[in-house]
Design an enzyme around this catalytic site. Sequence first.
Site, PDB file in Angstrom:
ATOM      1  CB  CYS A  28      -0.835   0.039   1.278  1.00 45.10           C
ATOM      2  SG  CYS A  28      -2.270  -1.004   1.224  1.00 45.10           S
ATOM      3  CG  ASP A  84      19.716  33.550 -19.892  1.00 46.08           C
ATOM      4  OD1 ASP A  84      19.427  33.105 -21.014  1.00 46.08           O
ATOM      5  OD2 ASP A  84      18.936  34.265 -19.218  1.00 46.08           O
TER       6      ASP A  84
HETATM    7 ZN   LIG Z   1      -3.865   0.283   0.037  1.00 44.77          ZN
END
Ligand SMILES: [Zn+2]
Length: 498
Positions: free
Chosen positions: A34, A439
């Site tokens: 997860c 620059d």
């Molecule tokens: Zn999960």
Amino acid sequence: MDLNPEACYRALLARDERHDGRFFTCVTTTRIYCRPVCPARPPKQENCLFVPSAAAAQELGFRPCLRCRPEKAPESWTGGAATTVNRALRSIEEGTLDLGNVADLAEQVGVGDRQLRRLFQQELGASPLAVAQTRRVLLALQLLQQTDLSMIDVALASGFQSVRRFNETFQKLYDRPPGELRRQRRRAAVQSSALTLLLPYRRPYDWEAMLRFLSERAIRGMEHVADGVYSRTIELDGAAGTLQVADAPEESALKATIEFPQLRSLPQIIARVRAMFDLNADIGAITTALSQDPVLAPLVAARPGLRVPGAWDRFELTVRAILGQHISVKGARFIAETLVAYFGAQSLKTENQALSLLFPPPARWQREEIERFRMTKARAAAIAHLAALVNGDPRYFEQLGRQASAVDQLQALPGIGQWTAQYVAMRALRASDAFPAADVGLQRALAVDGVRPTEKQLLAQAENWRPWRAYAAMHLWTSDALARPSRSRKRIAHATAT
Ligand SMILES: [Zn+2]
């Protein structure tokens, strides 16, 4: 990478989005992994194993959670794009390991096979092959969820070499065929060949600044910015299509709509879009580092989500950089527009009338022809030389981008000086420490009482900004552009107001 289990568990309980993408939780009882922001009930700490990447979880045999969806986690490549691991990751994104092997990849990025595996283990806790495999699985999951593509097309578009491999991989991971993971989708009322995908980023993301930067440089007929959307024609492996990108802040993602005839090019298109919009930036680390500097601190505080705009195509960007030498952004755009209108190939029929031209391929940039367009002989020669180089070796920039000595190699080309090489490194090669000190805009932004620093003084000052000098340059350019309102800025403000 060392992960502290207590700190990870606290972040998980708090569902702290700052940690999203920085670690994944493998739940030993369910064999699922997860994101820290997963909405499911938190597992007990003794059942959690924390790993630094999705690939590490998958290599240990865990499968992606169908609730928090690991494919939606933002990526952030620590240390900037120039590190060996990040150059290898970019190459994996572009599909190197879909066909080749780890030895090829190691050679490309200039280290030994075992060294590369060791670096991957250290930073990601996974092997390069596991990283490639996980990318394919997560892209396939995203395509199953977000598109109506057939199973065969999903397999092809996510980089699997065969439908059989695709089915086997999913069966092994989920104990069921990939079709069962498809969410019931309402078919779109209008059949369209375009695919729309969400490409996650780490918040904050300054889309307005990105869009303004691209808009000021947009080449008519090839690029278009309106209503908060950037569009352009794209060309890859001999096929042509279009790309549209908009912000989807509620999803912490950019929404990319891709219309392209070859599905197998999708992983590469996604890799290019991610690079173009700087989606791998570790924005928190960059902000923290640059905020230490008294000059940059207020700029970073004002625009904490500023990214370095990249490029769709590295050859195109380099030609555009050469055209922009010593002239204004507006002047460079005008000449680029003229040349694209003259040499640009007609794109295939697209729905968007504003997009009818493709950037001219290398073979079209003949010296005698381009010299006729208000250009110095030296500049025409520089472009023609580069074009011949890329025409002879279409993978020139791909290989260059994987080498640590890329800036030196660019500067060795005729007509490419320090400014151009640094600018190309910054935008096309994603070198986060590139810095075009010559620059004028940068020097102007740092002027004190109207006195601009010299290039040498600027370089000395920029030492504090390593390894993020490209981001420092963007902050300075942005503040300089905002301090000098122009006609084009007003026009954009109007275009995005609707
Ligand atoms: Zn999960």
